[in-house]
Scaffold this motif. Structure first.
Motif: not given
Ligand SMILES: Cc1cc2nc3c(=O)[nH]c(=O)nc-3n(C[C@H](O)[C@H](O)[C@H](O)COP(=O)(O)OP(=O)(O)OC[C@H]3O[C@@H](n4cnc5c(N)ncnc54)[C@H](O)[C@@H]3O)c2cc1C
Length: 265
Positions: A68-76
């Motif tokens: 989930k943290a990685l997907r948030e980083a990609i969303a940024m």
């Protein structure tokens, strides 16, 4: 410029509860977020990519849910995310965490820069970034508050120190740990969120990393937290009440006597 940003998933601090028996953080049922200080590392990396080109890879070691943290980083705005996950890694201390992350970095494309957060809000040691630089044998600049200029083989950075700022010249590839002053993290965009949903995240296990098992997890960690305590606030003492001139003089005398018995005056 190829940049790797190691990010850690941490419990949302407003929800942290300690197990009164073991003294460890209760993680079950607690909302997890990207370590807030890692958002500044992500933002800095994205800004560098926007200026100089290249790509940003977010890297995390954690349980499968850390995806989930990685997907948030990609969303940024990060381009890729890599999850390093294996039961063998659990209970790792800072040394073992850095050992695993460094092996993961070596499996990625060549990098110019690693940007880590200043510290994680749970473990709070600030050791993982510097330990990675040491294991990779690359220059480290910690507490970086500004990047002044970037050249093909180096950069000029400003480092926050107790009495002001230091200006450093650092060769690339290098590792920076950054402080809040360096940037203002952007919010994920709708397009970013869509990309994050559709991006495949490679998962690297102990076998993929070709790491030595004796250095992994709780057993492979040279340090161990044996006890965590919340400091007790004691409110003992005497309250001196002064409501008029006479009681004010009495209170002052009593206070002076007290300070004398403690050899404070
Ligand atoms: C003495 C000691 C003993 C410990 N023993 C145990 C133990 O027995 N069992 C246990 O479960 N834990 C233990 N821990 C906690 C564990 O070491 C840390 O949670 C973990 O190694 C990361 O360290 P940190 O949280 O202090 O991160 P910091 O070093 O404060 O983090 C700095 C930066 O490093 C990067 N980073 C940190 N962790 C990761 C990660 N997992 N993935 C990607 N990037 C990361 C981030 O950029 C972060 O901003 C111990 C810690 C210490 C200090």
């Amino acid at each position: 410029m190829n940049i790797v940003v190691p990010i850690k998933q941490v419990p949302e601090t407003s929800n942290v509860k300690m197990d009164p028996v073991t003294g460890t953080i209760i993680r079950d049922g607690v909302e997890s977020i990207i370590n807030p200080l890692d958002l500044y590392a992500i933002e800095t990396a994205i800004q560098l990519k926007e200026t100089y080109g290249g790509k940003v890879t977010a890297l995390t070691m954690g349980p499968p849910a850390a995806e989930k943290a990685l997907r948030e980083a990609i969303a940024m705005g990060c381009d890729e995310g890599v999850l390093v996950s294996d039961r063998k890694f659990s209970g790792a201390d800072t040394w073992s965490t850095a050992y695993v992350l460094v092996h993961a970095v070596k499996k990625l494309d060549d990098f110019d820069l690693i940007i880590a957060g200043e510290r994680a809000t749970d473990g709070d040691t600030g050791q993982v970034g510097p330990a990675m630089a040491s294991a990779l044998d690359i220059p480290l600049a910690s507490y970086i508050s500004r990047i002044d200029s970037v050249r093909a083989d180096g950069m000029t950075v400003e480092r926050l120190v107790e009495e002001g700022y230091e200006t450093l010249e650092i060769d690339l590839p290098a590792l920076l740990t950054v402080v809040k002053e360096i940037s203002y993290p952007r919010l994920p965009t709708l397009r970013g969120k869509q990309k994050a949903r559709n991006t495949e995240l490679p998962v690297l296990t102990a076998e993929d990393l070709e790491v030595e098992e004796v250095y992994l997890g709780l057993k492979g960690s040279p340090t161990r937290v044996v006890k965590i305590e919340t400091p007790k606030v004691t409110r003992g003492g005497t309250i001196l009440k002064a409501v008029d001139e006479e009681s004010m003089n009495d209170a002052i005398e009593e206070l002076v006597e007290f300070l004398k018995t403690r050899e404070m005056i």
